[in-house]
Design a protein around this motif. Structure first.
Motif, PDB file in Angstrom:
ATOM      1  N   GLY A 179      28.356  13.723  -9.210  1.00  0.00           N
ATOM      2  CA  GLY A 179      28.099  12.945  -7.801  1.00  0.00           C
ATOM      3  C   GLY A 179      28.137  12.075  -7.939  1.00  0.00           C
ATOM      4  O   GLY A 179      28.922  11.612  -6.888  1.00  0.00           O
ATOM      5  N   PHE A 180      28.389  10.856  -8.735  1.00  0.00           N
ATOM      6  CA  PHE A 180      28.603   9.155  -8.543  1.00  0.00           C
ATOM      7  C   PHE A 180      30.039   8.982  -9.097  1.00  0.00           C
ATOM      8  O   PHE A 180      31.250   7.927  -8.893  1.00  0.00           O
ATOM      9  CB  PHE A 180      27.884   8.358  -8.277  1.00  0.00           C
ATOM     10  N   GLY A 181      30.342   9.730 -10.510  1.00  0.00           N
ATOM     11  CA  GLY A 181      30.970   9.142 -11.448  1.00  0.00           C
ATOM     12  C   GLY A 181      32.892  10.190 -11.364  1.00  0.00           C
ATOM     13  O   GLY A 181      33.498  10.216 -12.218  1.00  0.00           O
ATOM     14  N   GLY A 182      32.346  11.571 -10.691  1.00  0.00           N
ATOM     15  CA  GLY A 182      33.070  12.676 -10.221  1.00  0.00           C
ATOM     16  C   GLY A 182      33.802  13.354 -12.101  1.00  0.00           C
ATOM     17  O   GLY A 182      34.626  13.673 -12.227  1.00  0.00           O
ATOM     18  N   LEU A 183      32.704  12.567 -13.317  1.00  0.00           N
ATOM     19  CA  LEU A 183      33.203  13.489 -14.134  1.00  0.00           C
ATOM     20  C   LEU A 183      31.983  14.971 -14.213  1.00  0.00           C
ATOM     21  O   LEU A 183      30.975  15.630 -14.061  1.00  0.00           O
ATOM     22  CB  LEU A 183      31.978  12.724 -15.302  1.00  0.00           C
ATOM     23  N   PHE A 184      32.993  15.688 -14.105  1.00  0.00           N
ATOM     24  CA  PHE A 184      31.760  17.577 -14.214  1.00  0.00           C
ATOM     25  C   PHE A 184      31.392  18.019 -15.430  1.00  0.00           C
ATOM     26  O   PHE A 184      32.371  17.968 -16.821  1.00  0.00           O
ATOM     27  CB  PHE A 184      32.727  18.700 -14.210  1.00  0.00           C
ATOM     28  N   THR A 185      29.871  17.664 -15.794  1.00  0.00           N
ATOM     29  CA  THR A 185      29.906  18.096 -16.918  1.00  0.00           C
ATOM     30  C   THR A 185      29.492  19.793 -17.297  1.00  0.00           C
ATOM     31  O   THR A 185      28.422  19.635 -16.127  1.00  0.00           O
ATOM     32  CB  THR A 185      28.374  17.165 -17.635  1.00  0.00           C
TER      33      THR A 185
ATOM     34  N   VAL B 168      38.546  18.995 -15.793  1.00  0.00           N
ATOM     35  CA  VAL B 168      38.599  20.443 -16.965  1.00  0.00           C
ATOM     36  C   VAL B 168      38.622  19.521 -18.549  1.00  0.00           C
ATOM     37  O   VAL B 168      37.855  20.308 -18.713  1.00  0.00           O
ATOM     38  CB  VAL B 168      40.280  21.154 -16.100  1.00  0.00           C
ATOM     39  N   GLU B 169      39.190  19.436 -18.496  1.00  0.00           N
ATOM     40  CA  GLU B 169      39.529  18.876 -19.909  1.00  0.00           C
ATOM     41  C   GLU B 169      37.734  18.409 -20.589  1.00  0.00           C
ATOM     42  O   GLU B 169      37.506  18.677 -21.881  1.00  0.00           O
ATOM     43  CB  GLU B 169      40.419  17.863 -20.578  1.00  0.00           C
ATOM     44  N   PHE B 170      37.476  17.329 -20.071  1.00  0.00           N
ATOM     45  CA  PHE B 170      35.881  17.207 -19.852  1.00  0.00           C
ATOM     46  C   PHE B 170      34.485  18.039 -20.047  1.00  0.00           C
ATOM     47  O   PHE B 170      33.878  17.871 -20.382  1.00  0.00           O
ATOM     48  CB  PHE B 170      35.846  15.400 -18.899  1.00  0.00           C
ATOM     49  N   ALA B 171      34.857  18.625 -18.819  1.00  0.00           N
ATOM     50  CA  ALA B 171      33.915  19.897 -18.535  1.00  0.00           C
ATOM     51  C   ALA B 171      34.588  20.508 -20.105  1.00  0.00           C
ATOM     52  O   ALA B 171      32.778  21.613 -20.454  1.00  0.00           O
ATOM     53  CB  ALA B 171      34.789  21.027 -17.608  1.00  0.00           C
ATOM     54  N   VAL B 172      34.889  20.591 -20.426  1.00  0.00           N
ATOM     55  CA  VAL B 172      35.448  22.507 -21.506  1.00  0.00           C
ATOM     56  C   VAL B 172      34.829  21.854 -22.853  1.00  0.00           C
ATOM     57  O   VAL B 172      34.514  21.933 -23.438  1.00  0.00           O
ATOM     58  CB  VAL B 172      36.506  22.256 -21.763  1.00  0.00           C
ATOM     59  N   VAL B 173      34.943  20.430 -22.752  1.00  0.00           N
ATOM     60  CA  VAL B 173      34.341  19.568 -23.979  1.00  0.00           C
ATOM     61  C   VAL B 173      33.388  19.457 -23.699  1.00  0.00           C
ATOM     62  O   VAL B 173      31.802  19.630 -25.143  1.00  0.00           O
ATOM     63  CB  VAL B 173      35.010  18.025 -24.382  1.00  0.00           C
TER      64      VAL B 173
ATOM     65  N   VAL C 114      38.017   1.368 -16.846  1.00  0.00           N
ATOM     66  CA  VAL C 114      37.504   2.705 -16.635  1.00  0.00           C
ATOM     67  C   VAL C 114      36.905   3.327 -18.235  1.00  0.00           C
ATOM     68  O   VAL C 114      35.428   4.272 -17.695  1.00  0.00           O
ATOM     69  CB  VAL C 114      39.095   3.363 -15.924  1.00  0.00           C
ATOM     70  N   PRO C 115      37.557   3.665 -19.243  1.00  0.00           N
ATOM     71  CA  PRO C 115      36.528   3.975 -20.071  1.00  0.00           C
ATOM     72  C   PRO C 115      35.128   3.658 -20.789  1.00  0.00           C
ATOM     73  O   PRO C 115      34.481   3.956 -20.847  1.00  0.00           O
ATOM     74  CB  PRO C 115      37.588   3.493 -21.648  1.00  0.00           C
ATOM     75  N   GLY C 116      34.976   1.459 -20.133  1.00  0.00           N
ATOM     76  CA  GLY C 116      33.895   0.877 -20.575  1.00  0.00           C
ATOM     77  C   GLY C 116      33.220   1.866 -19.404  1.00  0.00           C
ATOM     78  O   GLY C 116      32.126   2.037 -19.371  1.00  0.00           O
ATOM     79  N   ILE C 117      33.552   1.862 -18.341  1.00  0.00           N
ATOM     80  CA  ILE C 117      32.886   1.943 -16.548  1.00  0.00           C
ATOM     81  C   ILE C 117      31.685   3.417 -16.905  1.00  0.00           C
ATOM     82  O   ILE C 117      31.320   4.164 -17.444  1.00  0.00           O
ATOM     83  CB  ILE C 117      32.654   1.629 -16.006  1.00  0.00           C
ATOM     84  N   LYS C 118      33.009   4.490 -17.318  1.00  0.00           N
ATOM     85  CA  LYS C 118      32.386   6.141 -17.714  1.00  0.00           C
ATOM     86  C   LYS C 118      31.628   5.722 -19.271  1.00  0.00           C
ATOM     87  O   LYS C 118      30.793   6.357 -18.662  1.00  0.00           O
ATOM     88  CB  LYS C 118      33.716   6.568 -17.612  1.00  0.00           C
ATOM     89  N   ARG C 119      31.770   5.277 -20.184  1.00  0.00           N
ATOM     90  CA  ARG C 119      30.811   4.992 -21.073  1.00  0.00           C
ATOM     91  C   ARG C 119      29.920   4.605 -20.437  1.00  0.00           C
ATOM     92  O   ARG C 119      28.554   4.953 -21.197  1.00  0.00           O
ATOM     93  CB  ARG C 119      31.377   4.360 -22.361  1.00  0.00           C
TER      94      ARG C 119
END
Length: 340
Positions: A72-78, A139-144, A232-237
């Motif tokens: 919801g806040f990071g936009g990373l569909f898991t 989508v790539e992240f969601a597939v992983v 960006v990678p650090g915040i996502k991580r």
């Protein structure tokens, strides 16, 4: 500056990363009032079964909040967050029931180790998917994440004596703090309510921080935030690890209370279910996923008892109606930080 740069991606966000000043009071009052009503409702009930059931729903809500943070806040569909939720339960089961080397250990140590191990796994996973030129998104992240859930369920099924195979692990430890019984009734409800409130307040503070503001900017326009020079990678991580650790804590407590953890706890079905809770309540709101994680399981339990053959159709109609008429969810109006 951070605020100036990120606000070009998400204009509705205020300087503190919150709602606009004029809109803040009424929305915050609504949110606090509803959250207080949710937590306080079982207190007036004398039915210990209802109180215990609501306590389990509170842990569902903590799980849903962990998904809302990253999606919801990071936009990373898991599509595989149950691997962390169920993984916390499995690790506690292994650490408290198996006899090997320094095992078994006490429940508090087992819970701490379970959360730490899940966080470590999430860190390693996030380092792989978020770093370098091949960083994954969408989508790539969601597939992983989907692959992680599928593999997790198969490992649990094929784990033999370690994971218990298809039968899972029967928990032997009881939720207890000294002489205080936290494994049933009001004691368990209080434990679950404290976990929910601390998670909500912790996430609210995190999202109001500079890191939380950048995370919302990544959700709205990742490329622009990256061009502004922020990691960006650090915040996502960081958000992903926090999300996984919270899910693991909720799972560790939940499955200890349930007395058993089985392969379905880490699979795709559980991962899909938590997404429905978040969508129903409204992602990117914190309050919405809490309501969704309580409302949908409650409706399912009530309708499955009275409508033996058609309850699933009724639940499906309700979900479709919400998606069609309230695409942002029941409490989507609380999210004024989204630019789309």
């Amino acid at each position: 500056k951070l605020v100036t740069g990120v606000q070009t991606c998400a204009l509705p966000i205020s300087r503190a990363g919150r709602w606009p000043a004029r809109a803040l009071p009424i929305r915050r009052v609504i949110e606090i009032a509803l959250l207080a009503a949710i937590v306080a409702f079982p207190i007036v009930s004398q039915d210990l079964f209802v109180i215990d059931r609501v306590g389990r729903y509170f842990l569902y809500a903590v799980f849903a909040l962990s998904v809302d943070l990253i999606w919801g806040f990071g936009g990373l569909f898991t599509f595989g967050h149950a691997a962390f939720f169920g993984g916390g339960g499995y690790l506690v089961g292994i650490l408290t029931t198996r006899e090997f080397w320094f095992l078994p250990v006490g429940l508090p140590v087992a819970v701490a180790l379970a959360v730490a191990l899940v966080a470590l796994f999430a860190f390693a996973m996030s380092w792989f998917v978020f770093s370098g030129r091949g960083a994954l998104r969408g989508v790539e992240f969601a597939v992983v994440t989907l692959a992680v859930a599928v593999v997790g369920q198969r490992v649990a099924n094929a784990g033999g004596e370690v994971t218990g195979g298809q039968n899972g692990i029967l928990m032997t430890e009881h939720l207890r703090f000294g002489a205080l019984d936290l494994g049933q009734g009001r004691g368990f409800y209080a434990l679950a309510a404290v976990c929910l409130l601390l998670t909500y307040l912790g996430f609210r503070a995190f999202l109001a921080s500079r890191t939380g503001l950048v995370l919302r900017g990544i959700r709205d326009n990742e490329d622009r935030v990256d061009l502004l020079g922020y990691s960006v990678p650090g915040i996502k991580r960081r958000a992903f690890v926090i999300s996984a650790a919270v899910a693991a804590l909720a799972g560790a407590i939940f499955f200890t209370r349930q007395g058993i953890v089985s392969p379905s706890a880490v699979g795709v079905s559980a991962s899909t279910l938590v997404l429905l809770w978040v969508v129903l309540g409204g992602r990117g709101t914190l309050l919405g996923p809490i309501v969704g994680a309580i409302l949908l399981p409650y409706l399912t339990a009530e309708l499955s008892g009275s409508l033996l053959d058609t309850w699933l159709v009724v639940v499906g109609v309700i979900l479709v109606a919400v998606i069609v008429f309230l695409p942002a969810g029941l409490f989507g109006f609380l999210d004024r930080g989204r630019s789309t």
